[in-house]
Design a protein around this motif. Sequence first.
Motif, PDB file in Angstrom:
ATOM      1  N   MET A 271       0.826  -1.205   0.000  1.00 41.89           N
ATOM      2  CA  MET A 271       0.000   0.000   0.000  1.00 41.89           C
ATOM      3  C   MET A 271       0.861   1.255   0.000  1.00 41.89           C
ATOM      4  N   LEU A 275       0.454   4.173  -2.770  1.00 44.69           N
ATOM      5  CA  LEU A 275       0.193   5.579  -2.446  1.00 44.69           C
ATOM      6  C   LEU A 275       1.247   6.498  -3.060  1.00 44.69           C
ATOM      7  N   VAL A 285      -6.040  10.335  -2.909  1.00 44.42           N
ATOM      8  CA  VAL A 285      -6.596   9.133  -2.282  1.00 44.42           C
ATOM      9  C   VAL A 285      -7.439   9.561  -1.085  1.00 44.42           C
ATOM     10  N   THR A 288      -8.628   4.656   2.384  1.00 46.65           N
ATOM     11  CA  THR A 288      -7.787   3.467   2.247  1.00 46.65           C
ATOM     12  C   THR A 288      -8.254   2.385   3.224  1.00 46.65           C
TER      13      THR A 288
END
Length: 328
Positions: A271, A275, A285, A288
């Motif tokens: 992740m 990102l 974003v 999440t």
Amino acid sequence: MKKIINAPDQIVEEMLSGIVRSYPKIVTRVEDTRVVARVKSSEQVGLVSGGGSGHEPAHAGFVGDGMLHAAVLGDVFTSPTPDQVLEGIKAANANQGVLLIVKNYTGDILNFDMAKELAEMDDIEVETVVVDDDIAVENSTYTAGKRGVAGTVLVHKILGAASRAKRSLQELKTLGEEVVAQTKTIGIALEAATVPEVGHKGFELAEDEIEYGVGIHGEPGYRKEKIKPSKELAEELVTKLLEAYEETPKEIALLVNGMGGTPLMEQFVFMNDVLDLCATHAIHVRFTKVGNLMTSIEMQGLSLTMLDVTTHPEWVDALEEQVTTIAW
């Protein structure tokens, strides 16, 4: 085969018993069925999902206030039967109609559709949303068209918020179809899972090999190659997902989903790389989520789901709403 079980042919029954006995304040079992339902319900559109076992915590783990009203469990990697789905519909029915959230697999589509027809004969209004978020391949094992995978959980969450807000059945169906259209998923596998009653791995990968695009039942993907660092894996998956949209999203929600055998440590590393890539593409974003939400027993690997929320900030609010479930 090393598994903490008693008898392979009893694994679903004993798992189901363990679920409801572990969380009796959240879920209950409909007697003589494989249906997990909310302990407390209210006058709102009922949401029902389900499918083959082996994808835990999906789908029973998402039954509760703010998400599903009932989940129906089949045998491992096998659709529940129409009569079981019908019992799930009845359990979720509060006279406001019931919406089925179905992953796009041939068995699930056929059996949920048949249950819908049976429910309508009992004067229960039923609609269906089909989730086909996997962009890796089309017309693979188990399915015609794109497969339904981890993005299904985001559909559960957004529709759960809408149901709690007392939106109508038709409004929920329209909303679900809009969310599905903006949801894209792709996965990778490092090692296959072993179905207990089969006793051996579903496919073979070399020690240093991965497969892109594998499905949640171990269906084949689109390419095998030597394993790469997380940054390079992330770049391939993010690139594929962005290419699946007509226009590059400006704002997104992201889900990194573990397939069952990949540690959270590695999921967070991945992740982190995703990102970084989104920042490079100037993509904001907004939400999440990281964790094992739709697994493939103990498969090593993960999937990445992207949801375009550019024109739907209310979807972010829905994703962030607090819920009372076992697994969200």
